[in-house]
Design a protein around this motif. Structure first.
Motif, PDB file in Angstrom:
ATOM      1  N   THR A  95       0.874  -1.097   0.045  1.00 50.94           N
ATOM      2  CA  THR A  95      -0.038   0.137  -0.115  1.00 50.94           C
ATOM      3  C   THR A  95       0.960   1.349   0.182  1.00 50.94           C
ATOM      4  OG1 THR A  95      -1.533  -1.308   1.218  1.00 50.94           O
ATOM      5  CG2 THR A  95      -1.898   1.297   1.310  1.00 50.94           C
ATOM      6  N   ILE A  96       0.687   2.047  -0.865  1.00 46.95           N
ATOM      7  CA  ILE A  96       1.408   3.263  -1.242  1.00 46.95           C
ATOM      8  C   ILE A  96       0.570   4.416  -1.303  1.00 46.95           C
ATOM      9  CG2 ILE A  96       3.230   4.506  -2.602  1.00 46.95           C
ATOM     10  CD1 ILE A  96       4.017   1.733  -3.729  1.00 46.95           C
ATOM     11  N   GLY A  97       0.749   5.534  -0.398  1.00 48.39           N
ATOM     12  CA  GLY A  97      -0.101   6.633  -0.158  1.00 48.39           C
ATOM     13  C   GLY A  97       0.039   7.566  -1.526  1.00 48.39           C
ATOM     14  N   ASP A  98      -0.786   8.877  -1.224  1.00 51.25           N
ATOM     15  CA  ASP A  98      -0.927   9.875  -2.160  1.00 51.25           C
ATOM     16  C   ASP A  98       0.519  10.677  -2.316  1.00 51.25           C
ATOM     17  OD1 ASP A  98      -3.676   9.120  -2.456  1.00 51.25           O
ATOM     18  OD2 ASP A  98      -3.995  10.813  -1.134  1.00 51.25           O
ATOM     19  N   ASN A  99       0.505  10.948  -3.729  1.00 51.20           N
ATOM     20  CA  ASN A  99       1.805  11.894  -3.808  1.00 51.20           C
ATOM     21  C   ASN A  99       3.092  11.310  -3.631  1.00 51.20           C
ATOM     22  OD1 ASN A  99       0.480  14.197  -4.626  1.00 51.20           O
ATOM     23  ND2 ASN A  99      -0.342  14.336  -2.453  1.00 51.20           N
ATOM     24  N   CYS A 100       3.156   9.972  -3.970  1.00 53.22           N
ATOM     25  CA  CYS A 100       4.644   9.349  -3.704  1.00 53.22           C
ATOM     26  C   CYS A 100       5.518   9.239  -5.343  1.00 53.22           C
ATOM     27  CB  CYS A 100       4.405   7.971  -3.295  1.00 53.22           C
ATOM     28  SG  CYS A 100       3.882   8.061  -1.626  1.00 53.22           S
ATOM     29  N   PHE A 101       6.727   9.305  -5.039  1.00 51.51           N
ATOM     30  CA  PHE A 101       7.670   9.388  -6.133  1.00 51.51           C
ATOM     31  C   PHE A 101       8.616   8.122  -5.826  1.00 51.51           C
ATOM     32  CE2 PHE A 101       6.362  13.762  -5.855  1.00 51.51           C
ATOM     33  CZ  PHE A 101       6.089  13.884  -7.271  1.00 51.51           C
ATOM     34  N   ILE A 102       8.772   7.416  -7.108  1.00 51.72           N
ATOM     35  CA  ILE A 102       9.694   6.294  -6.613  1.00 51.72           C
ATOM     36  C   ILE A 102      10.945   6.505  -7.885  1.00 51.72           C
ATOM     37  CG2 ILE A 102       9.684   3.730  -6.865  1.00 51.72           C
ATOM     38  CD1 ILE A 102       7.988   4.459  -4.646  1.00 51.72           C
ATOM     39  N   GLY A 103      12.021   6.299  -7.309  1.00 54.43           N
ATOM     40  CA  GLY A 103      13.035   6.693  -8.361  1.00 54.43           C
ATOM     41  C   GLY A 103      13.454   5.243  -9.040  1.00 54.43           C
ATOM     42  N   PRO A 104      14.304   5.441 -10.101  1.00 48.91           N
ATOM     43  CA  PRO A 104      14.643   4.320 -10.874  1.00 48.91           C
ATOM     44  C   PRO A 104      15.070   2.873 -10.067  1.00 48.91           C
ATOM     45  CG  PRO A 104      16.226   6.010 -11.165  1.00 48.91           C
ATOM     46  CD  PRO A 104      15.068   6.542 -10.306  1.00 48.91           C
ATOM     47  N   ASN A 105      14.945   1.732 -10.524  1.00 47.92           N
ATOM     48  CA  ASN A 105      15.438   0.646 -10.064  1.00 47.92           C
ATOM     49  C   ASN A 105      15.146   0.327  -8.428  1.00 47.92           C
ATOM     50  OD1 ASN A 105      17.079  -0.023 -12.400  1.00 47.92           O
ATOM     51  ND2 ASN A 105      18.188   1.685 -11.678  1.00 47.92           N
ATOM     52  N   VAL A 106      13.987   0.677  -8.163  1.00 45.29           N
ATOM     53  CA  VAL A 106      13.578   0.687  -6.603  1.00 45.29           C
ATOM     54  C   VAL A 106      12.766  -0.792  -6.735  1.00 45.29           C
ATOM     55  CG1 VAL A 106      11.824   1.206  -4.930  1.00 45.29           C
ATOM     56  CG2 VAL A 106      13.351   2.881  -5.974  1.00 45.29           C
ATOM     57  N   SER A 107      12.900  -1.552  -5.515  1.00 47.22           N
ATOM     58  CA  SER A 107      12.333  -2.671  -5.453  1.00 47.22           C
ATOM     59  C   SER A 107      11.839  -2.904  -4.144  1.00 47.22           C
ATOM     60  CB  SER A 107      13.459  -3.954  -5.472  1.00 47.22           C
ATOM     61  OG  SER A 107      14.021  -4.048  -6.669  1.00 47.22           O
ATOM     62  N   ILE A 108      10.464  -3.404  -4.076  1.00 46.57           N
ATOM     63  CA  ILE A 108       9.883  -3.516  -2.899  1.00 46.57           C
ATOM     64  C   ILE A 108       9.295  -5.305  -2.970  1.00 46.57           C
ATOM     65  CG2 ILE A 108       7.588  -3.377  -1.672  1.00 46.57           C
ATOM     66  CD1 ILE A 108       7.496  -0.293  -2.982  1.00 46.57           C
ATOM     67  N   TYR A 109       9.719  -5.622  -1.691  1.00 44.13           N
ATOM     68  CA  TYR A 109       9.737  -7.222  -1.574  1.00 44.13           C
ATOM     69  C   TYR A 109       8.835  -7.392  -0.367  1.00 44.13           C
ATOM     70  CZ  TYR A 109      14.032  -7.315  -4.032  1.00 44.13           C
ATOM     71  OH  TYR A 109      14.972  -6.769  -4.982  1.00 44.13           O
ATOM     72  N   THR A 110       7.826  -8.467  -0.463  1.00 39.02           N
ATOM     73  CA  THR A 110       6.893  -8.948   0.608  1.00 39.02           C
ATOM     74  C   THR A 110       7.320 -10.376   0.740  1.00 39.02           C
ATOM     75  OG1 THR A 110       5.016  -9.577  -0.836  1.00 39.02           O
ATOM     76  CG2 THR A 110       5.219  -7.297  -0.122  1.00 39.02           C
ATOM     77  N   ALA A 111       7.792 -11.120  -0.078  1.00 35.84           N
ATOM     78  CA  ALA A 111       8.110 -12.591  -0.048  1.00 35.84           C
ATOM     79  C   ALA A 111       9.315 -12.710   0.852  1.00 35.84           C
ATOM     80  CB  ALA A 111       8.276 -13.121  -1.111  1.00 35.84           C
ATOM     81  N   CYS A 112       8.841 -13.785   1.691  1.00 35.66           N
ATOM     82  CA  CYS A 112       9.994 -14.069   2.797  1.00 35.66           C
ATOM     83  C   CYS A 112      10.419 -15.692   2.662  1.00 35.66           C
ATOM     84  CB  CYS A 112       9.381 -14.181   4.209  1.00 35.66           C
ATOM     85  SG  CYS A 112       8.863 -12.374   4.602  1.00 35.66           S
ATOM     86  N   HIS A 113      11.676 -15.838   2.773  1.00 34.33           N
ATOM     87  CA  HIS A 113      12.303 -17.281   2.463  1.00 34.33           C
ATOM     88  C   HIS A 113      13.038 -17.743   3.749  1.00 34.33           C
ATOM     89  CE1 HIS A 113      10.915 -17.015  -1.539  1.00 34.33           C
ATOM     90  NE2 HIS A 113      11.456 -15.894  -1.807  1.00 34.33           N
ATOM     91  N   SER A 114      13.025 -18.953   4.328  1.00 33.35           N
ATOM     92  CA  SER A 114      13.605 -19.463   5.324  1.00 33.35           C
ATOM     93  C   SER A 114      15.518 -19.447   4.981  1.00 33.35           C
ATOM     94  CB  SER A 114      13.682 -20.913   5.609  1.00 33.35           C
ATOM     95  OG  SER A 114      14.526 -21.248   6.559  1.00 33.35           O
TER      96      SER A 114
END
Length: 189
Positions: A95-114
């Motif tokens: 979930t990302i709010g209003d008026n947000c700026f994401i630069g190049p090559n940004v990564s968001i991870y939610t997956a988790c591994h042992s």
């Protein structure tokens, strides 16, 4: 429970479950199609990105290429902008709010591994949601790890790796990212 229900509940689930893989590949195909649209065809791009994401509006702008796993778990606010190579592993909600700026090559991870190789090789995983507040800017090559919450009015410096929550009204940077400056209400006006 289905593997999808386990995934969304934050429980350990079987990642190569046939239904999950089918949905994952369907989204990857939609992302591929999005990435093939001519960059100057803004209306067509916006229409397609709204079909991929769980929530977006007519002002959402994501430069190509863009990659995500399920798409429907990503919700972006008003006037959202992401630059080239935005990657979101959205096994859990992002979930990302209003008026947000994401630069190049940004990564968001939610997956988790042992970290245990035997467990990891079983292809069992779990996911933790990521939340980013309003008026945030993530500089180029920022990585956001599973379970992180970033408050409102935050700037994350380029190249940072965010492993823990970041409070509102600050600048954070580094690996791991730490608050380096607080921003008071007077500076935000």
């Amino acid at each position: 429970m289905t593997e999808y229900e386990k995934q969304q509940a934050g429980m350990v689930y079987n990642a190569p479950d046939a239904d999950l893989v089918k949905e994952l590949y369907a989204c990857h195909d939609r992302c591929w199609e999005y990435n093939q649209i001519r960059p100057t065809h803004h209306a067509e791009r916006n229409k397609m990105i709204r079909q991929i994401l769980g929530k977006a509006d007519e002002d959402t702008f994501i430069n190509q290429p863009f990659h995500c796993d399920f798409g429907k778990h990503i919700r972006v606010g008003k006037r959202f902008f992401a630059n080239f190579n935005f990657t979101v592993l959205d096994e859990a909600k992002v979930t990302i709010g209003d008026n947000c700026f994401i630069g190049p090559n940004v990564s968001i991870y939610t997956a988790c591994h042992s970290t245990d190789p035997t467990e990891r090789n079983s292809r069992q995983e779990w996911a933790k949601p990521v939340t980013i507040g309003n008026n945030c800017w993530l500089g180029g090559s920022v990585t956001i790890l599973p379970g992180v919450t970033i408050g409102d009015n935050v700037t994350i410096g380029a190249g940072s790796v965010v492993v823990k929550d970041i409070p509102s009204n600050c600048i954070a940077a580094g690996n791991p990212a730490k608050v380096i400056k607080r921003i008071d209400a007077g500076e935000m006006e």
